[in-house]
Design an enzyme around this catalytic site. Structure first.
Site, PDB file in Angstrom:
ATOM      1  N   TYR A 105      21.751  24.109  -3.125  1.00  0.00           N
ATOM      2  CA  TYR A 105      23.108  24.123  -2.591  1.00  0.00           C
ATOM      3  C   TYR A 105      23.530  22.676  -2.381  1.00  0.00           C
ATOM      4  O   TYR A 105      23.284  22.074  -1.351  1.00  0.00           O
ATOM      5  CB  TYR A 105      23.166  24.926  -1.291  1.00  0.00           C
ATOM      6  CG  TYR A 105      24.524  24.964  -0.639  1.00  0.00           C
ATOM      7  CD1 TYR A 105      25.674  25.148  -1.393  1.00  0.00           C
ATOM      8  CD2 TYR A 105      24.665  24.827   0.731  1.00  0.00           C
ATOM      9  CE1 TYR A 105      26.927  25.179  -0.798  1.00  0.00           C
ATOM     10  CE2 TYR A 105      25.914  24.867   1.340  1.00  0.00           C
ATOM     11  CZ  TYR A 105      27.034  25.043   0.572  1.00  0.00           C
ATOM     12  OH  TYR A 105      28.281  25.067   1.162  1.00  0.00           O
ATOM     13  N   ASP A 146      24.643  26.570  -6.436  1.00  0.00           N
ATOM     14  CA  ASP A 146      26.004  26.081  -6.198  1.00  0.00           C
ATOM     15  C   ASP A 146      25.963  24.560  -6.203  1.00  0.00           C
ATOM     16  O   ASP A 146      25.540  23.940  -5.231  1.00  0.00           O
ATOM     17  CB  ASP A 146      26.506  26.622  -4.855  1.00  0.00           C
ATOM     18  CG  ASP A 146      27.904  26.130  -4.513  1.00  0.00           C
ATOM     19  OD1 ASP A 146      28.482  25.359  -5.303  1.00  0.00           O
ATOM     20  OD2 ASP A 146      28.415  26.514  -3.449  1.00  0.00           O
ATOM     21  N   HIS A 247      32.211  33.364  -3.890  1.00  0.00           N
ATOM     22  CA  HIS A 247      31.534  33.108  -5.168  1.00  0.00           C
ATOM     23  C   HIS A 247      31.126  34.437  -5.796  1.00  0.00           C
ATOM     24  O   HIS A 247      31.068  35.471  -5.116  1.00  0.00           O
ATOM     25  CB  HIS A 247      30.261  32.282  -4.968  1.00  0.00           C
ATOM     26  CG  HIS A 247      30.466  30.898  -4.479  1.00  0.00           C
ATOM     27  ND1 HIS A 247      30.247  29.794  -5.259  1.00  0.00           N
ATOM     28  CD2 HIS A 247      30.872  30.432  -3.262  1.00  0.00           C
ATOM     29  CE1 HIS A 247      30.485  28.701  -4.555  1.00  0.00           C
ATOM     30  NE2 HIS A 247      30.864  29.058  -3.337  1.00  0.00           N
TER      31      HIS A 247
END
Length: 257
Positions: A105, A146, A247
């Site tokens: 992330y 991500d 998302h």
């Protein structure tokens, strides 16, 4: 091997949505981001009931990543090397069936310039160094998650609107290209040349129904993993569910060794 990545924007708040999707899609490995809970509070039992082994790096209310695998994960690493004082829960990596797999992330970085953007760039430099080290050791790997990076203008609904955003600034995109220039393959773009292939739609301004999206969730593959690449798809359906994450999952498929 089927590997999915999904920023779930709270594992506990989306638990029913996540487990329903896992039952239907049945990925072998699942990379989750923004689980938004401490390690001990992660709902691991729900995933273990589905047959997954669970590796979690949590943090109260923010960040947090998890790696779920149907076969045991070995040699679990719970932080990205290079900045020992960094306590943010943004990285977990393990070996699954001989493949090194990471759920990451990457920091958002806004507002830019500023301390948050400086941290984002340092984090990307650390990721570059770690990937280069694995390449030098000829370790086959997949870095999924991500990235908070819009690689190209076609990966955002309005490049002009994001011209000064940390996700799209030249320095951000340059560091992403540097990763690719190491010899990594961006799985989705290796197979697809389409526009409007988004993985994130903000909750504001009717972004989902108007398809005002960004493509910021990616898989980067080492050469050994890229040789096994079969498919990489974006499953838009979960974004349209009630109480969805902002998302949606990206699914990577690799040939068996």
């Amino acid at each position: 091997m089927k590997i999915a990545t999904w920023n779930v924007n709270s594992a506990k708040a989306r638990l029913a949505l996540i487990t329903d999707w896992l039952r239907a899609a049945s990925p072998d490995v699942v990379l989750l981001q923004e689980i938004k809970c401490e390690t001990a509070a992660f709902p691991r039992e729900a995933f273990e009931e589905l047959g997954y082994h669970v590796a979690v790096v949590g943090q109260k209310a923010y960040n947090g990543v998890a790696l779920l695998s149907k076969t045991p994960a070995e040699e679990v690493m719970t932080r990205l090397p290079g900045e020992e004082e960094d306590e943010q829960a943004r990285y977990v990596e393990a070996t699954v069936q001989g493949l090194r797999i990471a759920s990451l992330y990457l920091p958002n970085g806004n507002p830019a310039p500023g301390d948050k953007y400086a941290y984002k760039l340092r984090w990307m430099d650390r990721l570059y160094a770690h990937a280069r080290g694995m390449l030098e050791r000829e370790v086959p790997f997949v870095l999924g998650g991500d990235y908070n990076v819009i690689p190209e203008a076609r990966d955002v609904f309005s490049p002009a609107a994001f011209a000064r955003d940390a996700l799209f600034l030249p320095q951000t995109r340059a560091r992403f290209r540097a990763l690719l220039n190491l010899g990594l393959t961006e799985a989705y773009r290796a197979l697809h040349d389409d526009d409007h292939a988004y993985t994130f739609w903000d909750y504001q301004a009717g972004s989902w129904p108007r398809d005002l999206g960004l493509r910021i969730d990616h898989f980067l593959l080492s050469p050994q993993a890229a040789d096994r690449l079969i498919d990489c798809t974006i499953d838009r359906r979960p974004r349209g569910a009630e109480k969805a994450s902002d998302h949606t999952p990206v699914v990577l498929e690799l040939r068996d060794r």
